[in-house]
Design a protein around this motif. Structure first.
Motif, short mmCIF file in Angstrom:
data_model
loop_
_atom_site.label_atom_id
_atom_site.label_comp_id
_atom_site.label_asym_id
_atom_site.label_seq_id
_atom_site.Cartn_x
_atom_site.Cartn_y
_atom_site.Cartn_z
N UNK A 153 5.34 -8.18 -19.83
CA UNK A 153 5.74 -6.82 -19.47
C UNK A 153 5.98 -5.95 -20.70
N UNK A 154 6.41 -6.57 -21.81
CA UNK A 154 6.66 -5.79 -23.03
C UNK A 154 5.41 -5.08 -23.52
N UNK A 173 10.63 1.09 -6.36
CA UNK A 173 10.20 0.26 -7.49
C UNK A 173 10.42 -1.22 -7.18
N UNK A 174 11.53 -1.52 -6.50
CA UNK A 174 11.78 -2.91 -6.13
C UNK A 174 10.70 -3.42 -5.17
N UNK A 175 10.33 -2.61 -4.19
CA UNK A 175 9.30 -3.02 -3.24
C UNK A 175 7.95 -3.19 -3.94
N UNK A 176 7.66 -2.30 -4.88
CA UNK A 176 6.40 -2.42 -5.63
C UNK A 176 6.41 -3.69 -6.47
N UNK A 177 7.51 -3.98 -7.12
CA UNK A 177 7.62 -5.22 -7.90
C UNK A 177 7.49 -6.44 -6.99
N UNK A 178 8.10 -6.37 -5.82
CA UNK A 178 8.04 -7.51 -4.89
C UNK A 178 6.62 -7.78 -4.43
N UNK A 204 4.59 -1.09 -16.21
CA UNK A 204 5.13 -2.19 -15.41
C UNK A 204 6.51 -2.59 -15.90
N UNK A 205 6.73 -2.49 -17.20
CA UNK A 205 8.04 -2.82 -17.75
C UNK A 205 9.11 -1.87 -17.22
N UNK A 206 8.79 -0.57 -17.17
CA UNK A 206 9.74 0.40 -16.65
C UNK A 206 10.01 0.16 -15.18
N UNK A 207 8.96 -0.17 -14.42
CA UNK A 207 9.13 -0.45 -12.99
C UNK A 207 9.98 -1.70 -12.79
N UNK A 208 9.77 -2.72 -13.61
CA UNK A 208 10.58 -3.93 -13.52
C UNK A 208 12.04 -3.62 -13.81
N UNK A 209 12.29 -2.81 -14.84
CA UNK A 209 13.68 -2.46 -15.18
C UNK A 209 14.34 -1.73 -14.02
N UNK A 210 13.61 -0.81 -13.39
CA UNK A 210 14.17 -0.09 -12.24
C UNK A 210 14.42 -1.03 -11.08
N UNK A 211 13.49 -1.97 -10.86
CA UNK A 211 13.66 -2.95 -9.79
C UNK A 211 14.90 -3.79 -10.02
N UNK A 213 0.83 -1.21 0.00
CA UNK A 213 0.00 0.00 0.00
C UNK A 213 0.86 1.26 0.00
N UNK A 214 1.93 1.26 0.77
CA UNK A 214 2.81 2.43 0.84
C UNK A 214 3.41 2.76 -0.52
N UNK A 215 3.88 1.75 -1.25
CA UNK A 215 4.50 2.01 -2.54
C UNK A 215 3.46 2.24 -3.63
#
Length: 426
Positions: free
Chosen positions: A207-208, A159-164, A213-220, A89-91
């Protein structure tokens, strides 16, 4: 009297904690704290191996002591299914950014900013506060802790926490469903991740089609690869790159290399080597070309390539894969290796930088949970997984009898191994 395991652990924890504390004091380093101005990571340099080992021993022994003190019944019921809800929720709603650094905000004000219902927000944040994420200096008032401040100020961590929480957590939840629906599957579209997203595509292709979501995954992934033990220097020091090619001239193809972080560092160190970095994502390749250091433009090039199709760079000296094969089941890892064969000259090397799982009786207790959890992530996402050394030998043998697997070793300080196979021809 029988030896007491809990007493032994307590003594060891005390001894190693004192060792760590003495090091901090002697070197005038800050004490660990969750206060808003506390250090954002534990203040021991990673190259201080003895003190780092003492710290890791404390962490492992504390977990074991807690489990023993709980006993089997309480231990089993101590796992909380909703421990990640606060982070999610925070992210997702950017709550950390909404709280001023060094300031305060009420639950009412934060609800208005985020658009969340105040009662729900308060329940979620008080769970997070119990986990040291934010603090409540007075009833109804929210302020930052060191943890929430880090989320607010470090976007790639957020972004990592959001992906997780929005991807990995959902994939894990559906893992049992995938095992029941697709027993024994090696297909990347028949996974917990695929079920959680109602798709039959593998994660990368899914993701493509989802740019955000693809950008967030790349940042993660950028955050993930910044972890200690994954530095490019470990690759540089772990293989005789200076021996590649004839008369000191050689070509390395970095297959699935994304932005080519490792190739760039290798090119800086070894001026006689040329590098071709390949990735499936055209946007990644274009970004990488824009970010490439100008002085390396003539020796580091980029191209779009799907590694399941025939390798277009013929006759290179090394085909390098960094943390690629563990994403794929044996069926697909074999296809990746076979796609190289038309391009291979005799003596060409396939160099892998991959996790290697020790045999069960060689897994140290303090590493077991991390090793097994990482392996399971690959299963949840791709139907892939980390392999033991014998698995790699079988994989190359399955791909073609012309491969001669030569084993490998773990570079000191690295989480990955350097493995090598040589192409001996038909």
């Amino acid at each position: 009297m029988d030896d007491s395991r809990i007493l032994e652990l307590g003594v060891r924890i005390g001894r190693n904690t004192a060792k760590v504390n003495d090091y901090l004091a002697t070197n005038n380093l800050p004490q660990p704290s969750f206060d808003v101005d506390g250090p954002s990571q534990f203040p021991i340099p990673h190259d201080e191996s003895e003190i780092s080992a003492a710290r890791q021993a404390v962490l492992h022994d504390c977990l074991e002591l807690r489990a023993l003190m709980l006993g089997p019944r309480e231990y089993l019921t101590s796992f909380q299914h909703n421990e990640l809800v606060g982070q999610q929720v925070i992210t997702r709603f950017k709550l950390a950014e909404a709280v001023p650094i060094g300031g305060e905000v009420t639950f009412t004000e934060l609800a208005a900013i985020s658009g969340l219902h105040e009662v729900h927000l308060r329940k979620i944040l008080r769970l997070a506060i119990a986990q040291h994420i934010f603090c409540e200096p007075r009833p109804g008032v929210v302020a930052h802790s060191a943890v929430s401040r880090l989320i607010a100020e470090n976007k790639v961590l957020a972004d990592w926490l959001r992906y997780s929480t929005d991807d990995l957590w959902h994939a894990a939840y559906h893992m049992g469903d995938a095992m029941a629906r697709y027993p024994g599957s090696e297909e990347p579209g028949e996974t917990g991740f695929a079920l959680s997203n109602k798709t039959n595509k593998d994660m990368f292709r899914f993701f493509a089609e989802k740019p955000e979501r693809s950008l967030r995954f790349a940042a993660a992934m950028r955050f993930f690869t910044q972890r200690p033990g994954l530095e490019p220097e470990r690759v540089i020091d772990g293989y005789p790159w200076d021996k590649i090619g004839i008369d000191g001239l050689g070509t390395v193809v970095d297959v699935g290399g994304s932005h080519g972080r490792v190739s760039i560092e290798l090119a800086r160190r070894f001026s006689s080597l040329n590098f071709v970095v390949q990735d499936l994502d055209e946007q990644v390749i274009r970004d990488a070309e824009r970010q490439r250091p100008g002085e390396l433009a003539d020796r580091v090039s980029y191209m779009v390539h799907d590694f399941f199709t025939e390798q277009p760079i013929k006759g290179a000296d090394v085909y390098f894969f960094r943390a690629i094969l563990h994403n794929w089941s044996d069926t697909y890892a074999t296809k990746i290796l076979r796609a190289l064969i038309p391009a291979l000259k005799r003596g060409a090397k396939i160099v892998l930088n991959e996790p290697v799982v020790p045999e069960p009786d060689k897994v140290l207790p303090e590493n077991a949970l991390r090793i097994r959890a990482n392996d399971l992530v690959m299963l949840e996402l791709f139907n892939g997984g980390d392999r033991e050394m014998a698995d790699f030998e079988r994989l190359f043998a399955r791909a073609h009898s012309g491969f001669r697997f030569q084993g490998g070793s773990r570079v000191p300080g690295s989480n990955l191994w350097i493995l090598e196979a040589e192409w001996m021809g038909e």
